[in-house]
Write a protein that holds these residues in place. Structure first.
Motif, PDB file in Angstrom:
ATOM      1  N   TRP A 221     -42.144  28.048 104.285  1.00 31.35           N
ATOM      2  CA  TRP A 221     -41.540  28.364 102.985  1.00 31.35           C
ATOM      3  C   TRP A 221     -42.605  28.796 101.973  1.00 31.35           C
ATOM      4  CZ3 TRP A 221     -37.468  23.887 101.991  1.00 31.35           C
ATOM      5  CH2 TRP A 221     -36.363  24.102 102.831  1.00 31.35           C
ATOM      6  N   ALA A 222     -43.740  28.111 101.988  1.00 35.63           N
ATOM      7  CA  ALA A 222     -44.799  28.432 101.028  1.00 35.63           C
ATOM      8  C   ALA A 222     -45.388  29.814 101.283  1.00 35.63           C
ATOM      9  CB  ALA A 222     -45.896  27.376 101.100  1.00 35.63           C
ATOM     10  N   LYS A 223     -45.375  30.262 102.529  1.00 32.42           N
ATOM     11  CA  LYS A 223     -45.853  31.611 102.846  1.00 32.42           C
ATOM     12  C   LYS A 223     -44.839  32.668 102.418  1.00 32.42           C
ATOM     13  CE  LYS A 223     -48.707  30.581 106.939  1.00 32.42           C
ATOM     14  NZ  LYS A 223     -48.800  30.760 108.402  1.00 32.42           N
ATOM     15  N   THR A 224     -43.562  32.332 102.537  1.00 34.33           N
ATOM     16  CA  THR A 224     -42.508  33.293 102.187  1.00 34.33           C
ATOM     17  C   THR A 224     -42.349  33.413 100.676  1.00 34.33           C
ATOM     18  OG1 THR A 224     -41.341  32.757 104.231  1.00 34.33           O
ATOM     19  CG2 THR A 224     -40.091  33.884 102.521  1.00 34.33           C
ATOM     20  N   ASP A 225     -42.332  32.280  99.991  1.00 35.48           N
ATOM     21  CA  ASP A 225     -42.222  32.254  98.527  1.00 35.48           C
ATOM     22  C   ASP A 225     -43.599  31.908  97.970  1.00 35.48           C
ATOM     23  OD1 ASP A 225     -41.400  32.060  95.877  1.00 35.48           O
ATOM     24  OD2 ASP A 225     -40.778  29.966  96.109  1.00 35.48           O
ATOM     25  N   ILE A 226     -44.412  32.924  97.751  1.00 37.28           N
ATOM     26  CA  ILE A 226     -45.807  32.702  97.373  1.00 37.28           C
ATOM     27  C   ILE A 226     -45.936  32.235  95.934  1.00 37.28           C
ATOM     28  CG2 ILE A 226     -46.596  34.422  99.047  1.00 37.28           C
ATOM     29  CD1 ILE A 226     -47.064  36.342  96.717  1.00 37.28           C
ATOM     30  N   VAL A 227     -47.091  31.717  95.608  1.00 36.32           N
ATOM     31  CA  VAL A 227     -47.377  31.263  94.244  1.00 36.32           C
ATOM     32  C   VAL A 227     -47.200  32.427  93.273  1.00 36.32           C
ATOM     33  CG1 VAL A 227     -49.153  30.348  92.712  1.00 36.32           C
ATOM     34  CG2 VAL A 227     -48.997  29.515  95.063  1.00 36.32           C
ATOM     35  N   ASP A 228     -46.555  32.175  92.149  1.00 35.38           N
ATOM     36  CA  ASP A 228     -46.372  33.208  91.139  1.00 35.38           C
ATOM     37  C   ASP A 228     -46.826  32.685  89.780  1.00 35.38           C
ATOM     38  OD1 ASP A 228     -44.310  31.555  90.224  1.00 35.38           O
ATOM     39  OD2 ASP A 228     -42.783  32.666  91.307  1.00 35.38           O
ATOM     40  N   GLU A 229     -46.711  33.515  88.773  1.00 39.48           N
ATOM     41  CA  GLU A 229     -47.248  33.178  87.461  1.00 39.48           C
ATOM     42  C   GLU A 229     -46.530  31.997  86.820  1.00 39.48           C
ATOM     43  OE1 GLU A 229     -47.379  36.709  85.118  1.00 39.48           O
ATOM     44  OE2 GLU A 229     -48.932  37.624  86.348  1.00 39.48           O
ATOM     45  N   LEU A 230     -45.221  31.871  87.051  1.00 37.60           N
ATOM     46  CA  LEU A 230     -44.487  30.749  86.480  1.00 37.60           C
ATOM     47  C   LEU A 230     -44.987  29.431  87.066  1.00 37.60           C
ATOM     48  CD1 LEU A 230     -42.180  29.796  84.646  1.00 37.60           C
ATOM     49  CD2 LEU A 230     -40.657  29.992  86.622  1.00 37.60           C
ATOM     50  N   GLU A 231     -45.250  29.429  88.372  1.00 37.62           N
ATOM     51  CA  GLU A 231     -45.728  28.214  89.018  1.00 37.62           C
ATOM     52  C   GLU A 231     -47.149  27.874  88.555  1.00 37.62           C
ATOM     53  OE1 GLU A 231     -45.792  26.292  93.534  1.00 37.62           O
ATOM     54  OE2 GLU A 231     -45.320  28.414  93.239  1.00 37.62           O
ATOM     55  N   THR A 300     -40.903  40.420  84.159  1.00 35.87           N
ATOM     56  CA  THR A 300     -41.247  38.999  84.099  1.00 35.87           C
ATOM     57  C   THR A 300     -42.069  38.685  82.855  1.00 35.87           C
ATOM     58  OG1 THR A 300     -43.300  39.199  85.380  1.00 35.87           O
ATOM     59  CG2 THR A 300     -41.249  38.860  86.613  1.00 35.87           C
ATOM     60  N   THR A 301     -42.621  39.714  82.217  1.00 32.65           N
ATOM     61  CA  THR A 301     -43.427  39.490  81.016  1.00 32.65           C
ATOM     62  C   THR A 301     -42.866  40.177  79.784  1.00 32.65           C
ATOM     63  OG1 THR A 301     -44.858  41.387  81.538  1.00 32.65           O
ATOM     64  CG2 THR A 301     -45.549  39.231  82.346  1.00 32.65           C
ATOM     65  N   ASN A 325     -38.797  34.543  83.294  1.00 36.28           N
ATOM     66  CA  ASN A 325     -40.234  34.779  83.399  1.00 36.28           C
ATOM     67  C   ASN A 325     -40.725  34.928  84.823  1.00 36.28           C
ATOM     68  OD1 ASN A 325     -40.539  34.694  80.658  1.00 36.28           O
ATOM     69  ND2 ASN A 325     -41.179  32.563  80.582  1.00 36.28           N
ATOM     70  N   GLN A 326     -39.905  34.536  85.793  1.00 38.89           N
ATOM     71  CA  GLN A 326     -40.321  34.651  87.182  1.00 38.89           C
ATOM     72  C   GLN A 326     -39.640  35.803  87.905  1.00 38.89           C
ATOM     73  OE1 GLN A 326     -39.665  31.129  89.547  1.00 38.89           O
ATOM     74  NE2 GLN A 326     -41.181  31.728  91.055  1.00 38.89           N
ATOM     75  N   LYS A 440     -36.864  43.109  88.898  1.00 39.63           N
ATOM     76  CA  LYS A 440     -38.170  42.553  88.550  1.00 39.63           C
ATOM     77  C   LYS A 440     -39.037  43.518  87.757  1.00 39.63           C
ATOM     78  CE  LYS A 440     -41.449  39.366  90.633  1.00 39.63           C
ATOM     79  NZ  LYS A 440     -41.873  38.708  91.904  1.00 39.63           N
ATOM     80  N   ASN A 441     -38.948  44.810  88.046  1.00 40.19           N
ATOM     81  CA  ASN A 441     -39.760  45.786  87.319  1.00 40.19           C
ATOM     82  C   ASN A 441     -39.134  47.163  87.436  1.00 40.19           C
ATOM     83  OD1 ASN A 441     -40.677  46.922  89.883  1.00 40.19           O
ATOM     84  ND2 ASN A 441     -42.019  45.156  90.034  1.00 40.19           N
ATOM     85  N   ILE A 442     -39.644  48.097  86.646  1.00 39.35           N
ATOM     86  CA  ILE A 442     -39.142  49.471  86.680  1.00 39.35           C
ATOM     87  C   ILE A 442     -40.283  50.417  86.370  1.00 39.35           C
ATOM     88  CG2 ILE A 442     -38.465  49.455  84.244  1.00 39.35           C
ATOM     89  CD1 ILE A 442     -36.124  51.296  84.986  1.00 39.35           C
ATOM     90  N   SER A 443     -40.237  51.597  86.983  1.00 39.85           N
ATOM     91  CA  SER A 443     -41.244  52.622  86.731  1.00 39.85           C
ATOM     92  C   SER A 443     -40.580  53.988  86.726  1.00 39.85           C
ATOM     93  CB  SER A 443     -42.332  52.582  87.819  1.00 39.85           C
ATOM     94  OG  SER A 443     -43.246  53.641  87.660  1.00 39.85           O
ATOM     95  N   VAL A 444     -40.904  54.783  85.715  1.00 38.58           N
ATOM     96  CA  VAL A 444     -40.490  56.193  85.665  1.00 38.58           C
ATOM     97  C   VAL A 444     -41.746  57.018  85.480  1.00 38.58           C
ATOM     98  CG1 VAL A 444     -39.146  57.958  84.461  1.00 38.58           C
ATOM     99  CG2 VAL A 444     -38.243  55.628  84.666  1.00 38.58           C
TER     100      VAL A 444
END
Length: 503
Positions: A221-231, A300-301, A325-326, A440-444
């Motif tokens: 599980w820890a490999k699949t859901d990696i550490v992120d900024e909220l954590e 997220t920011t 935020n996540q 989660k994000n967008i780019s144009v």
């Protein structure tokens, strides 16, 4: 991790470099004693570092658990971050308990007999939780549920293949809870475990403490859901209060040296990967030098100036779309343990493509809780132009049954080049089909229109003709760059103005 400044014709979005505040704030030398150790010896050395914590009093009021939650589990909009349910609740005064919520021990207190010791009050193990699901999960160990008896859309409770009664967090929280269990099994490895549930998951003694089935699953599980900024942020906030840290957040691969595939290798905290290095936000510079970033936002920011427009809501004042935020922008009409009818769009600010010959859109999204329909049968990504909404097709949709994020891939906006547009994420739900959609994000990005300049009197003008610029006649009329012109023109770029001769 880098963040860039992004701009549209209407405004400049300066994205805060959240890594500056979220980066793991490890005191110098804090983990020095771990160097060269491995396996059982390493786990015991970690225990010595983190075993003492200045915990808050349990409960609500000044200097208590809820006082700590105000800092550790509050979103920017004041909402409580509840890792056990999707319910929306908001903090009141600092230290005040939130109605309908409990203080939940992820690692149940009954496992050490229920004494109100340090483990009972440790914020790394305590989180705000919706009271109904808290009651339902009882003192069960955390594991993979195969036969579900309770599911609130975030936490599942039921039976696993081993026959144990278990609770299972949502995919997006699995890594967080796994690293929390690793912390508890290390910080409190000296406790005496008691009861049926404790003996299903724990062994007596300082190593390995977690049974093989448990640490194997949690590493997965820890490999699949990696550490992120909220954590990382929560780790830092708890550390400010208690003075100790969760090393399994600071060093995402530490678990492998304790229980996993690296137990025969010596650990080195100076050279191993750190949490902030581990994060991959899918960013990076645009590889095409002929393209310009028109809009690029990490949700997220920053909300990116996006607004909501709804025609159907579960009730007046309900926000189908909310920012997290996540996970960025989240759309759901699921509340009070049931789905509801809704129709709501998340709409971008105006994006000016008038100076571009072509453009591309991409975004990262996840969809879960599909019932009978595929996400693309219910949800839409639309371009609003000239008063019309045009659905986009031909891009990657998630399957709709997990929290895994998928990149849409590049979506051509060439049909809208030369115009002004808005991007809309159109969410719909019914009582029977109520998915959760996360953006989660967008780019144009765009390719500037081809220049019609044949010759310029002075090429050392400071104007970059491969980048966006504007052309005007001497009397101030804006000129179409795709049409050949002759004679004197005015060129403007980045606040600079030059006079040029075209022939």
């Amino acid at each position: 991790m880098m963040r860039k400044d992004f701009k549209t014709a209407a405004a400049i979005f300066v994205m805060a470099t959240t890594a500056l505040t979220a980066t793991a704030q490890i005191p110098a030398g804090y983990y020095a004693s771990l160097k060269g150790k491995k396996g059982a010896e390493l786990k015991n050395a970690i225990h010595e570092i983190i075993k003492n914590a200045k915990v808050l009093d349990y409960g609500n009021g000044n200097g208590t658990t809820w006082y700590g939650f105000y800092s550790t589990d509050q979103a920017e909009d004041g909402m409580v971050i509840d890792r056990y349910s999707n319910d929306k609740r908001y903090f009141g005064a600092k230290g005040s308990a939130v109605s309908g919520m409990n203080i939940e021990h992820s690692f149940p207190k009954s496992w050490w007999g229920g004494s109100k010791n340090q483990a009972y009050k440790d914020l790394y193990n305590l989180m705000p939780c919706e009271e109904k699901i808290n009651s339902s999960k009882q003192n069960y160990p955390m594991g993979k549920v195969t036969t579900v008896t309770t599911d609130n859309g975030c936490t599942r409770i039921g039976t696993g293949t081993n026959g144990y009664q278990l609770w299972e967090p949502a995919d997006k929280w699995k890594g967080d809870f796994a690293r929390g269990y690793m912390y508890m099994a290390t910080a409190y490895q000296n406790l005496t475990w008691s009861g049926t549930q404790a003996n299903q998951i724990l062994t007596q003694g300082y190593y390995p403490t977690l049974k093989e089935w448990a640490y194997t699953l949690y590493i997965e599980w820890a490999k699949t859901d990696i550490v992120d900024e909220l954590e990382i942020k929560r780790n830092n906030e708890v550390s400010k209060i208690q003075g100790n840290r969760n090393p399994f957040v600071d060093f995402p691969n530490l678990m492998e040296y304790v229980w996993g595939d690296s137990i025969t290798y010596a650990f080195d905290p100076e050279t191993t990967v750190k949490a902030d290095e581990y994060i991959d936000d899918g960013g990076g510079d645009n590889p095409d030098p002929n393209e310009e970033n028109i809009l690029q936002v990490d949700f997220t920011t920053d909300g990116g100036g996006f607004t909501q427009n709804a025609s159907t809501l579960p009730y007046e004042g309900f926000n189908v779309w909310r920012r997290d935020n996540q996970y960025g922008w989240i759309a759901t009409a699921y509340y009070d343990n049931s789905g509801h009818d809704s129709d709501a769009s998340l709409i971008s600010p105006e994006i000016d493509l008038t100076e571009y010959a072509g453009a591309n859109l991409s975004f990262t999204h996840a969809v879960n809780h599909r019932s009978t329909h595929s996400p693309q049968d219910v949800l839409d990504v639309e371009i609003i132009c000239d008063g019309q909404a045009t659905p986009l097709t031909g891009f990657t949709w998630p399957a709709g049954n997990s929290w895994a994020f998928n990149n849409s891939g590049d979506i051509s906006l060439d049909a809208f080049a030369g115009k002004k547009i808005r991007v809309a994420f159109h969410y719909r739900s019914t009582t029977a089909e109520n998915m959760q959609w996360e953006i989660k994000n967008i780019s144009v990005s765009g390719t500037a229109s081809t220049s019609s300049i044949g010759d310029v009197t002075d090429r050392n003008t400071g104007i970059d003709f491969d980048r966006k610029y504007e052309m005007y006649s001497p009397d101030g009329r804006k000129l179409d760059k795709t049409i050949p012109h002759s004679g004197i023109i005015i060129i403007r770029q980045d606040g600079k103005t030059i006079k040029a001769v075209m022939r």
